[in-house]
Design a protein around this motif. Sequence first.
Motif, short mmCIF file in Angstrom:
data_model
loop_
_atom_site.label_atom_id
_atom_site.label_comp_id
_atom_site.label_asym_id
_atom_site.label_seq_id
_atom_site.Cartn_x
_atom_site.Cartn_y
_atom_site.Cartn_z
N GLN A 4 -6.29 1.13 4.17
CA GLN A 4 -7.98 1.40 4.41
C GLN A 4 -7.82 0.20 3.45
O GLN A 4 -9.07 -0.44 3.59
CB GLN A 4 -8.26 3.05 4.05
CG GLN A 4 -10.12 2.58 4.64
CD GLN A 4 -10.77 3.46 4.62
OE1 GLN A 4 -9.92 4.72 4.94
NE2 GLN A 4 -12.02 4.01 4.34
N ASP A 5 -8.20 -0.19 2.49
CA ASP A 5 -8.52 -0.53 1.05
C ASP A 5 -7.66 -2.30 2.08
O ASP A 5 -9.25 -2.92 1.56
CB ASP A 5 -7.82 -0.40 0.28
CG ASP A 5 -8.12 0.71 -1.24
OD1 ASP A 5 -8.73 1.59 -0.30
OD2 ASP A 5 -7.24 1.61 -1.41
N LEU A 6 -7.13 -2.60 2.06
CA LEU A 6 -6.56 -3.93 2.23
C LEU A 6 -7.78 -4.53 3.13
O LEU A 6 -7.97 -5.42 3.33
CB LEU A 6 -4.87 -3.93 2.73
CG LEU A 6 -4.82 -3.71 2.26
CD1 LEU A 6 -2.52 -4.14 2.53
CD2 LEU A 6 -4.56 -5.12 0.82
N THR A 7 -7.90 -3.38 4.38
CA THR A 7 -9.00 -4.10 5.72
C THR A 7 -9.84 -3.98 5.20
O THR A 7 -10.65 -5.14 6.11
CB THR A 7 -8.55 -3.05 6.97
OG1 THR A 7 -9.12 -1.43 6.45
CG2 THR A 7 -6.79 -2.36 7.29
N PRO A 52 1.05 -1.01 0.38
CA PRO A 52 0.16 0.21 -0.88
C PRO A 52 1.02 1.20 -0.08
O PRO A 52 2.00 1.23 0.45
CB PRO A 52 -0.85 -0.10 0.71
CG PRO A 52 -0.03 -1.29 2.78
CD PRO A 52 0.85 -2.02 1.32
N VAL A 53 0.01 2.51 -0.15
CA VAL A 53 0.84 3.64 0.22
C VAL A 53 1.47 4.12 1.06
O VAL A 53 2.79 4.94 0.99
CB VAL A 53 0.36 4.53 -1.11
CG1 VAL A 53 0.04 4.62 -3.19
CG2 VAL A 53 -1.32 5.04 -0.19
N GLU A 54 0.57 3.75 1.81
CA GLU A 54 1.92 3.62 3.03
C GLU A 54 3.11 3.43 3.92
O GLU A 54 4.01 3.68 4.32
CB GLU A 54 1.19 3.67 4.44
CG GLU A 54 -0.88 4.17 4.65
CD GLU A 54 -1.59 3.80 3.43
OE1 GLU A 54 -2.77 4.03 4.73
OE2 GLU A 54 -1.19 2.77 3.34
N TYR A 55 3.32 2.69 2.79
CA TYR A 55 5.21 2.06 2.69
C TYR A 55 5.45 1.97 1.19
O TYR A 55 6.68 1.51 1.11
CB TYR A 55 4.49 -0.26 2.58
CG TYR A 55 4.13 -0.21 4.45
CD1 TYR A 55 5.09 -0.34 4.73
CD2 TYR A 55 3.23 -0.67 5.07
CE1 TYR A 55 5.25 -0.53 6.30
CE2 TYR A 55 2.85 -0.85 6.10
CZ TYR A 55 4.04 -1.29 6.49
OH TYR A 55 3.60 -1.87 7.91
N GLY A 56 4.66 3.35 0.99
CA GLY A 56 5.75 3.67 0.06
C GLY A 56 5.67 2.67 -1.76
O GLY A 56 6.78 2.60 -2.79
N GLY A 57 4.68 1.88 -1.49
CA GLY A 57 3.89 1.48 -3.05
C GLY A 57 2.81 1.72 -3.84
O GLY A 57 2.51 2.90 -3.20
N THR A 58 2.46 0.41 -4.05
CA THR A 58 1.00 1.80 -5.22
C THR A 58 0.22 1.03 -5.63
O THR A 58 -0.97 0.95 -6.28
CB THR A 58 2.07 1.56 -6.88
OG1 THR A 58 2.39 -0.34 -7.11
CG2 THR A 58 3.55 2.29 -7.06
N LYS A 59 -0.09 -0.62 -4.43
CA LYS A 59 -1.13 -1.20 -4.06
C LYS A 59 -2.56 -0.89 -3.46
O LYS A 59 -2.92 -0.59 -1.98
CB LYS A 59 -1.07 -2.85 -4.23
CG LYS A 59 -1.91 -4.18 -4.74
CD LYS A 59 -1.63 -3.51 -6.05
CE LYS A 59 -3.08 -5.14 -6.39
NZ LYS A 59 -2.29 -6.34 -6.26
#
Length: 313
Positions: free
Chosen positions: A257-260, A246-253
Motif C-alpha cells: 500500500q505504501d508503494l501504491t 515490501p513486507v509482503e515479499y519478506g522485505g523491510t521497505k
Amino acid sequence: MTFLRPLPAGLQKIAIEELNEVPDRVESDISSLRIWLQKQPHLSACMEDQFLLSFLRGSKFSLEKAKQKIDRFYTLQAVIPEVFNEHRLVDDPQVLEIIRMGVILRIPLDKGDTGPAVTIIRVGSYDTQKFKFQDIIRVGSMFGEIMMFEDDNATVSGYMEIMDMTGVTAANLFALQPQLLSKFSAYADEAMPTRQKGIHFINVPRAFETGFKSLLSWFPGKIRERVSVSADPEAIFERVSREYLPVEYGGTKGSIQDLTEEMESKLGSYRSYFEGTQIFGINEQLREEQRLPGNSHESHFGVDGSFRLLAID
C-alpha cells in the motif's frame, strides 16, 4: 535549456564507460537531437531535456541511432492502440484502480545503487472479468515513460521485470493476450530507450509449466534469452535485495500500500506530460523519407510499423 539532473558518481562512471557519455557535451547533444526533431514534419514529440537525454543514453550517444529510436518510439505506439490510447491519463478511473490494486509495483533503489531499476508485476492480482491484460500494460507503459524522465538506474543500467505468478489461474493465463505481449515486448526492445535486462517469472504454478512454456514462445528471440522461470518463492531474492522489498515479499521497505500510494502521487505529478502525449505521435502522410538512413535492421514490425506475427516453435 531546462535543468538537467546530475548523475550519482557510480552511475556517471557507467554512463561514461558503457554509454559513451561525455558530460561536457550532453547539452549540445540534446540540442542537436531537438533541432532535428523540430525539422521533422511527420513527428510531434516531447522536447524536454531529460526525455531526449534518455534516448541518447539508450543509443549510446549515437545521434543517428537516437533519431531512429525516437522515431520508432512514436511509430510503434501508433500500431498498439489497445495500449496507447485516450485512457493514458493520470485521472483515468481505470488507471487509478489498477495502481491501487498493486498490480504493478515500482521498487525504489537506494541512491548509491548502480543496478537496474526493478518493477514487480503481480499477474494474479487483478480480476480478469473486469480488466484486460492490455489495461495492465497501459499502466505499465505510463510508468515506463516516467522512468525515462527520472529513474537514472533505468536510463543508465537498464531495468528488470519480476513477473509474480502467485495466485495465477487458467483465466489469468488465457487473459495474457500473447500476441499483445509479443508486440509490446518488441516495442520495449526496439523503441524504448531504457534497456531491458531481464524478465523473471517467479512463483509459477507447476500445473501450468507446460502451457507457460508455450506462452514464452511468443516473446521475440532476443527477449526470450533474458527470461527466467522459477516456482521457488525465494527466487525473488536472487534478483532484488530484501531491503528494497515490501513486507509482503519478506522485505523491510514498507508495504505494498505504501508503494501504491507513492506511485499514485508520482503519476499525478505527470499530468501535463500525459495530456501532451495525446497529441504526440506520427503522421505518416507528412513523412519526407520512406525510412530513416540505416534503419533497415530486422524487426518484428514492418517499415510502416505494422506488426509481423512471430513464428511459433
